[in-house]
Design a protein around this motif. Structure first.
Motif, PDB file in Angstrom:
ATOM      1  N   ASP A 225       0.803  -1.220   0.000  1.00 12.34           N
ATOM      2  CA  ASP A 225       0.000   0.000   0.000  1.00 12.34           C
ATOM      3  C   ASP A 225       0.837   1.271   0.000  1.00 12.34           C
ATOM      4  OD1 ASP A 225      -2.283  -1.524   0.037  1.00 12.34           O
ATOM      5  OD2 ASP A 225      -2.532  -1.434   2.210  1.00 12.34           O
ATOM      6  N   LEU A 233       0.668  -0.419  -5.114  1.00 12.96           N
ATOM      7  CA  LEU A 233       0.589   0.990  -5.474  1.00 12.96           C
ATOM      8  C   LEU A 233       1.980   1.569  -5.743  1.00 12.96           C
ATOM      9  CD1 LEU A 233      -1.157   3.583  -5.689  1.00 12.96           C
ATOM     10  CD2 LEU A 233      -0.695   3.945  -3.261  1.00 12.96           C
ATOM     11  N   GLY A 267      -4.598  -3.910  -5.914  1.00 13.31           N
ATOM     12  CA  GLY A 267      -3.546  -3.277  -5.141  1.00 13.31           C
ATOM     13  C   GLY A 267      -2.810  -4.190  -4.201  1.00 13.31           C
ATOM     14  N   GLY A 310     -11.762  -4.861  -5.607  1.00 17.16           N
ATOM     15  CA  GLY A 310     -10.685  -3.996  -6.080  1.00 17.16           C
ATOM     16  C   GLY A 310      -9.966  -4.520  -7.289  1.00 17.16           C
ATOM     17  N   GLN A 313      -8.487  -1.084  -9.656  1.00 14.57           N
ATOM     18  CA  GLN A 313      -7.835   0.024  -8.975  1.00 14.57           C
ATOM     19  C   GLN A 313      -6.786   0.673  -9.878  1.00 14.57           C
ATOM     20  OE1 GLN A 313      -6.440  -0.974  -4.987  1.00 14.57           O
ATOM     21  NE2 GLN A 313      -7.803  -2.728  -4.930  1.00 14.57           N
ATOM     22  N   ASP A 314      -6.633   1.971  -9.727  1.00 13.83           N
ATOM     23  CA  ASP A 314      -5.598   2.713 -10.449  1.00 13.83           C
ATOM     24  C   ASP A 314      -4.345   2.733  -9.579  1.00 13.83           C
ATOM     25  OD1 ASP A 314      -4.096   4.283 -12.064  1.00 13.83           O
ATOM     26  OD2 ASP A 314      -5.258   6.129 -11.765  1.00 13.83           O
ATOM     27  N   LEU A 315      -3.349   1.976  -9.977  1.00 10.28           N
ATOM     28  CA  LEU A 315      -2.129   1.826  -9.184  1.00 10.28           C
ATOM     29  C   LEU A 315      -0.977   2.676  -9.710  1.00 10.28           C
ATOM     30  CD1 LEU A 315      -2.231  -2.067  -8.770  1.00 10.28           C
ATOM     31  CD2 LEU A 315      -3.191  -0.320  -7.254  1.00 10.28           C
TER      32      LEU A 315
END
Length: 552
Positions: A225, A233, A267, A310, A313-315
């Protein structure tokens, strides 16, 4: 003739009376309808104003007093030489909740003179506790407030005291690394802080409801994270500017393994790897063989079918996007130079100046975590892969025996001697293709058993062989935990070998730096460090470094 004072002066002199009215209006608003609340609140202020004439010769004497450790309301003395007292009835008292508070008195020399007594109505259904803010009043838990002739001290319901969380087991050890590579000096502090906070939080979670696999997943997710690491991320981008993550997990006691590769939009890929491992350990359904590795778009569908969240998700972070543009520019220049299309002096001069300075925080390679208890052994690895990798490339984190391995081994021993079994787990970072072809993690775990549990000797042998096998630059960073388990000879509490059952944490790396840390239930705080390859007396950099510690 007594002087009259304004309502604001009265509030300052009789702060307790104003405070009581404030509580009553707040609880009335929460318990009564809007119309009845409006009417009753209009009645309360005139009731206070009715106590309109005082001789404020001794307002300082209206103080809060403490009796038997309980805060009581200040005393208010009437014009006829009496004083009012405030007491509370617990919900179990025989008096009903709807009783109207009233003012009674007893003779005593007074300093604050009130011209007449006022009855302040308590709305039906309201309950008041002067020691609790109005927003937290509850009609079933707070004590009832009223004015009584009894000279009893205030009584309150006994508070419910939550027991402190149980401490973590002293037998648990958590170890983590933040990747092997070249960490710029200004990145050391934030990275070490991340490792320290992640270890402390996961150790605290281990004393709660989390199981052993849940604890190591919690630790790995904390690193995924964070944009400081090359996992989840903020991971490195592929050649097309997308994020594809790989992760793997292994249970060293059962021998189960699961991994996911080239996964986009999730993520925490380590959570998917855990699900793959658990299903593979249970076996397939209707004769089907459960997979140990799922990749690409199929991995996303596989995770979504099992209720995983999820998946979109935009990582991609701004820093990762900027790094991708710089690396892509370097790649284009190198390709042109390889084709012989850039021979001008200006282009040659640009290449001689070299690439620009690195970004403020440069993610390095694969992250990993280890967990060891007397009954559990787990290893994890997670990564975003190398920068500008082709889409679909699978790193060593998702390959069995390459980046992670954990198992219980029995070291060879002379005949007639009972050598204890050992739990050994390692997680490895480095150039994925080199780790895959050498099966570095599995080779190292086997070598520890062959060398009778001598971790330093096994590490040096494996790293030497890794450097000798192949050409060019070879990068590796490894974190290892070894726990000796009690043998049958230790059944006797007086056995001298019992005190030698220790846990060791070792690390080695060929890269410039390697971020490592560990914590156990018996330690006051986690240990974290940026390990560096030392230089010899002549200033030449050594090929690799091996370090280790015994864990308390």
């Amino acid at each position: 003739m007594m002087d009259s004072i304004s309502l604001s002066q009265l509030k300052r002199s009789l702060s307790s009376t104003a405070s009581t009215a404030h509580f009553m209006m707040r609880s009335q608003k929460s318990c009564c309808s809007s119309s009845s609340s409006r009417n009753s609140s209009q009645d309360i202020l005139p009731a206070i104003a009715g106590v309109a004439s005082v001789e404020a010769s001794g307002a300082k004497d209206a103080k809060n007093t403490t009796r038997a450790g309980v805060r009581s309301m200040p005393l208010v003395r009437s014009s006829s030489g009496f004083e009012t007292t405030v007491s509370w009835d617990s919900p179990g008292d025989d008096r009903t909740q709807s009783e109207t508070p009233h003012v009674t008195a007893r003779a005593k020399k007074n300093r604050l003179r009130v011209t007449h007594e006022s009855i302040i109505p308590l709305p039906k259904g309201a309950t008041i506790n002067p020691l609790v803010p109005p927003s937290r009043l509850h009609r079933h838990s707070a004590p009832h407030m009223r004015v009584s002739t009894e000279q009893s001290q205030p009584t309150f319901p006994k508070p419910t005291i939550q027991p402190p969380p149980s401490p973590a087991s002293p037998d648990i050890i958590l170890a983590v690394h933040g990747g092997a590579g070249t960490h710029a000096p200004h990145t050391h502090k934030p990275l070490l802080s991340l490792l320290r906070r992640s270890l402390a939080a996961s150790l605290a979670q281990s004393s709660g409801d989390l199981t052993a696999p849940g604890t190591i997943i919690h630790l790995t997710c904390a690193l995924e994270d964070s944009p400081l690491t090359n996992a989840g991320l903020g991971s490195n981008l592929t050649l097309l500017g997308t994020v594809e993550c790989d992760a793997g997990m292994m249970d060293g006691v059962r021998g189960d393994f699961g991994a996911v590769g080239a996964l986009s939009g999730v993520g925490n890929p380590i959570g998917v790897a855990r699900r793959v491992m658990e299903e593979a350990g249970r076996g397939g359904v209707a004769g089907l063989v459960a997979p140990v590795l799922v990749v690409g778009e199929g991995a996303g569908r596989w995770w979504a079918e099992r209720g995983g969240g999820g998946v979109d998700q935009d990582l991609v972070t701004e820093e990762a996007r900027g790094r991708w543009r710089r690396h892509l520019g370097w790649l284009r220049e190198a390709e042109e130079a390889a084709r012989g299309g850039s021979n001008s002096p200006s282009d040659s001069g640009k290449r001689k100046r070299g690439p620009p300075s690195p970004p403020p925080i440069t993610p390095n390679d694969t992250i990993g975590a280890l967990l060891s208890t007397p009954s559990a052994l787990y290893a994890t690895a997670s990564t975003g892969g190398t920068s500008l990798k082709p889409p679909g490339r699978i790193s060593s984190a998702a390959h069995y025996g390459a980046s992670i391995h954990a198992r219980r081994v029995t070291a060879p021993s002379p005949p007639g001697m009972d050598h204890p079994a050992m739990d050994i787990a390692c997680t490895v970072s480095g150039t994925g293709e080199q780790l895959i072809t050498s099966l570095f993690a599995k080779t190292l775990v086997d070598a520890v058993g062959v060398h009778n549990g001598d971790c330093e000797r096994a590490l040096r042998a494996c790293v030497e062989a890794f450097l000798a096998d192949g050409h060019g630059e070879r990068n590796v960073g490894v974190l290892l935990v070894k726990r000796e388990l009690a043998s049958s000879a230790d059944a006797d509490a007086e056995s001298p070998t019992r005190s030698r059952r220790v846990v060791e944490c070792w690390w080695a790396h060929t890269t410039d730096t390697f971020a490592v840390g560990y914590v156990s239930g018996g330690m006051r705080r986690p240990f974290v460090a940026i390990s560096r390859v030392p230089r010899d007396s002549a200033g030449r950099r050594k090929r690799f470094v091996v370090e280790g510690r015994c864990v308390k």
